[in-house]
Design an enzyme around this catalytic site. Sequence first.
Site, short mmCIF file in Angstrom:
data_model
loop_
_atom_site.label_atom_id
_atom_site.label_comp_id
_atom_site.label_asym_id
_atom_site.label_seq_id
_atom_site.Cartn_x
_atom_site.Cartn_y
_atom_site.Cartn_z
N GLY A 9 0.84 -1.21 0.00
CA GLY A 9 0.00 0.00 0.00
C GLY A 9 0.86 1.25 0.00
O GLY A 9 0.46 2.30 0.50
N ILE A 10 2.04 1.15 -0.61
CA ILE A 10 3.01 2.26 -0.55
C ILE A 10 2.51 3.51 -1.25
O ILE A 10 2.91 4.62 -0.91
CB ILE A 10 4.37 1.80 -1.14
CG1 ILE A 10 5.48 2.81 -0.84
CG2 ILE A 10 4.30 1.53 -2.65
CD1 ILE A 10 5.84 2.95 0.58
N GLY A 12 -0.47 4.69 -1.17
CA GLY A 12 -1.56 5.35 -0.45
C GLY A 12 -1.05 6.41 0.50
O GLY A 12 0.15 6.60 0.67
N ASP A 14 -1.04 6.56 3.82
CA ASP A 14 -0.23 6.10 4.95
C ASP A 14 1.12 5.57 4.48
O ASP A 14 2.12 5.68 5.19
CB ASP A 14 -0.96 5.00 5.74
CG ASP A 14 -2.18 5.54 6.44
OD1 ASP A 14 -2.52 6.72 6.23
OD2 ASP A 14 -2.79 4.78 7.22
N ASP A 57 1.94 -8.21 -5.64
CA ASP A 57 0.49 -8.01 -5.62
C ASP A 57 -0.11 -8.87 -4.51
O ASP A 57 0.21 -10.07 -4.42
CB ASP A 57 -0.04 -8.45 -7.00
CG ASP A 57 -1.47 -8.05 -7.23
OD1 ASP A 57 -2.26 -8.04 -6.26
OD2 ASP A 57 -1.82 -7.78 -8.40
N LEU A 79 -0.29 -2.29 4.61
CA LEU A 79 -1.24 -1.18 4.47
C LEU A 79 -2.08 -1.32 3.20
O LEU A 79 -3.00 -0.55 2.97
CB LEU A 79 -0.49 0.16 4.43
CG LEU A 79 0.62 0.37 5.47
CD1 LEU A 79 1.18 1.79 5.34
CD2 LEU A 79 0.09 0.14 6.88
N SER A 124 -8.89 -1.55 11.34
CA SER A 124 -9.63 -0.30 11.15
C SER A 124 -10.77 -0.16 12.14
O SER A 124 -11.43 -1.15 12.50
CB SER A 124 -10.19 -0.30 9.72
OG SER A 124 -11.22 0.65 9.60
N GLU A 126 -13.51 0.79 11.34
CA GLU A 126 -14.73 0.34 10.64
C GLU A 126 -15.16 -1.04 11.13
O GLU A 126 -16.29 -1.46 10.93
CB GLU A 126 -14.50 0.32 9.13
CG GLU A 126 -14.45 1.69 8.48
CD GLU A 126 -15.78 2.44 8.51
OE1 GLU A 126 -16.82 1.83 8.21
OE2 GLU A 126 -15.77 3.63 8.85
N TYR A 148 -15.99 -3.88 3.38
CA TYR A 148 -14.66 -3.45 3.82
C TYR A 148 -14.45 -3.80 5.30
O TYR A 148 -13.44 -4.40 5.67
CB TYR A 148 -14.50 -1.94 3.61
CG TYR A 148 -13.28 -1.34 4.29
CD1 TYR A 148 -12.02 -1.47 3.73
CD2 TYR A 148 -13.40 -0.64 5.49
CE1 TYR A 148 -10.91 -0.94 4.35
CE2 TYR A 148 -12.29 -0.09 6.11
CZ TYR A 148 -11.04 -0.25 5.55
OH TYR A 148 -9.94 0.28 6.16
N ARG A 183 -4.63 12.59 1.53
CA ARG A 183 -5.77 11.68 1.53
C ARG A 183 -6.38 11.63 0.13
O ARG A 183 -6.43 12.66 -0.57
CB ARG A 183 -6.80 12.21 2.54
CG ARG A 183 -7.97 11.32 2.83
CD ARG A 183 -7.55 10.03 3.43
NE ARG A 183 -8.50 9.52 4.39
CZ ARG A 183 -8.67 8.22 4.62
NH1 ARG A 183 -8.00 7.32 3.92
NH2 ARG A 183 -9.51 7.81 5.56
P1 GDP Z 1 -15.01 5.89 6.32
O1 GDP Z 1 -15.30 6.24 7.74
O2 GDP Z 1 -13.86 4.97 6.16
O3 GDP Z 1 -16.21 5.44 5.56
O4 GDP Z 1 -14.47 7.29 5.66
P2 GDP Z 1 -15.13 8.27 4.59
O5 GDP Z 1 -14.30 9.52 4.64
O6 GDP Z 1 -15.29 7.62 3.26
O7 GDP Z 1 -16.61 8.56 5.15
C1 GDP Z 1 -16.81 9.12 6.42
C2 GDP Z 1 -18.30 9.39 6.60
O8 GDP Z 1 -18.69 10.47 5.77
C3 GDP Z 1 -19.19 8.21 6.24
O9 GDP Z 1 -20.20 8.06 7.22
C4 GDP Z 1 -19.83 8.64 4.94
O10 GDP Z 1 -21.14 8.08 4.71
C5 GDP Z 1 -19.92 10.14 5.14
N1 GDP Z 1 -20.07 10.87 3.87
C6 GDP Z 1 -21.03 11.76 3.58
N2 GDP Z 1 -20.92 12.18 2.31
C7 GDP Z 1 -19.85 11.55 1.78
C8 GDP Z 1 -19.22 11.58 0.49
O11 GDP Z 1 -19.65 12.27 -0.43
N3 GDP Z 1 -18.11 10.81 0.34
C9 GDP Z 1 -17.62 10.03 1.36
N4 GDP Z 1 -16.51 9.31 1.16
N5 GDP Z 1 -18.20 9.97 2.57
C10 GDP Z 1 -19.31 10.71 2.77
#
Ligand code: GDP
Length: 331
Positions: A9-10, A12, A14, A57, A79, A124, A126, A148, A183
């Site tokens: 993941g170089i 990206g 991070d 890969d 990463l 993560s 998440e 994910y 980012r």
């Molecule tokens: P995540 O926490 O890894 O999903 O990071 P993200 O930056 O992709 O999203 C963070 C939050 O922002 C999530 O709850 C998304 O649903 C919300 N969000 C709202 N509008 C957007 C958008 O247009 N793009 C992304 N990426 N996220 C959004």
Amino acid sequence: MSKSALITGITGQDGSYLAEHLVSLGYEVHGLIRGQNNPRAAIVRRIVPELHLIEGDLHDQSSLISALEATHPDEVYNLGAISFVALSFKQAINTGEITGLGVTRMLDAIRVVNPKIRFYQASSSEMFGKVRETPQTELTPFHPRSPYGVAKVYGHYITVNYRESYGMFAVSGILFNHESPRRGLEFVSRKITDGVARIKLGLETELRLGNIDSLRDWGFAGDYVRAMHLMLQQEEPDDFVVATGETHSVRELLELAFGQVGLRWQDHVVVDERFLRPADVAMLVGDAGKARSVLGWQPTVSFPELVARMVESDLRAVAADLTANSAATPR
Ligand code: GDP
């Protein structure tokens, strides 16, 4: 003898911050890069000229074995992943292959080539998804809400399993959202700061977003890569939450980013259901108490400072693009 590290993941966000950090500590740093003529190779080479790139890969086990044999790393940082939650809903199987099974491929390659190599897995926040408790710690149960998140839970547990089964120094950092001017534009923080710059400089008038009520614990990526390195320097392998301990809404991010250039976000943001997800994570906030006490780690960049740096950087980048384009236009 200086240490050597291999980073997947170089290309990206991070990857470049970690490579810079390890180079500053005297490491020989190798980055695994996918595909011929990968256009992102030039970008990361520009940021970290000392970096050595090697092809490989996470889909392909033998390429990982070859990369380990060629680079002799003391430490491997995994990463590499399909890391954009929204994309993982559209490519659920590919996400499982790379974000999930890719971890096993790398762990198994290490087990075969040299089980003394220390391994860091990018877990993560998440994984907490529909959170069972607040704040989230290393002991909070997982309830992922996206392909994910599910794949990351698999990667997390296979890392624990290789540690327990084969005595490998394999650890997971459960990192909460971390951002920076590097980012990707698909993530909400950068999408907003880039949008603010474009609107301010007259290129666009609106910014279309999804769920702006989401709450996240957003830190600075440069701080978080220090924690990754510290985790591999401990006597015993262990997993750590890395977070700021604060949570903020997308609305607050909008308020700060638009406010910085004297605009009102309400005049420009349009909620567009195309950016809503089949399931979302409402709120995340981490307790990094263990990382603070065991690793001596703490974040150095506040949320307003982070947003300010990103807006400034995007204003500069968009202005530079404008100048370059107008210079190229024949008169
Ligand atoms: P995540 O926490 O890894 O999903 O990071 P993200 O930056 O992709 O999203 C963070 C939050 O922002 C999530 O709850 C998304 O649903 C919300 N969000 C709202 N509008 C957007 C958008 O247009 N793009 C992304 N990426 N996220 C959004």
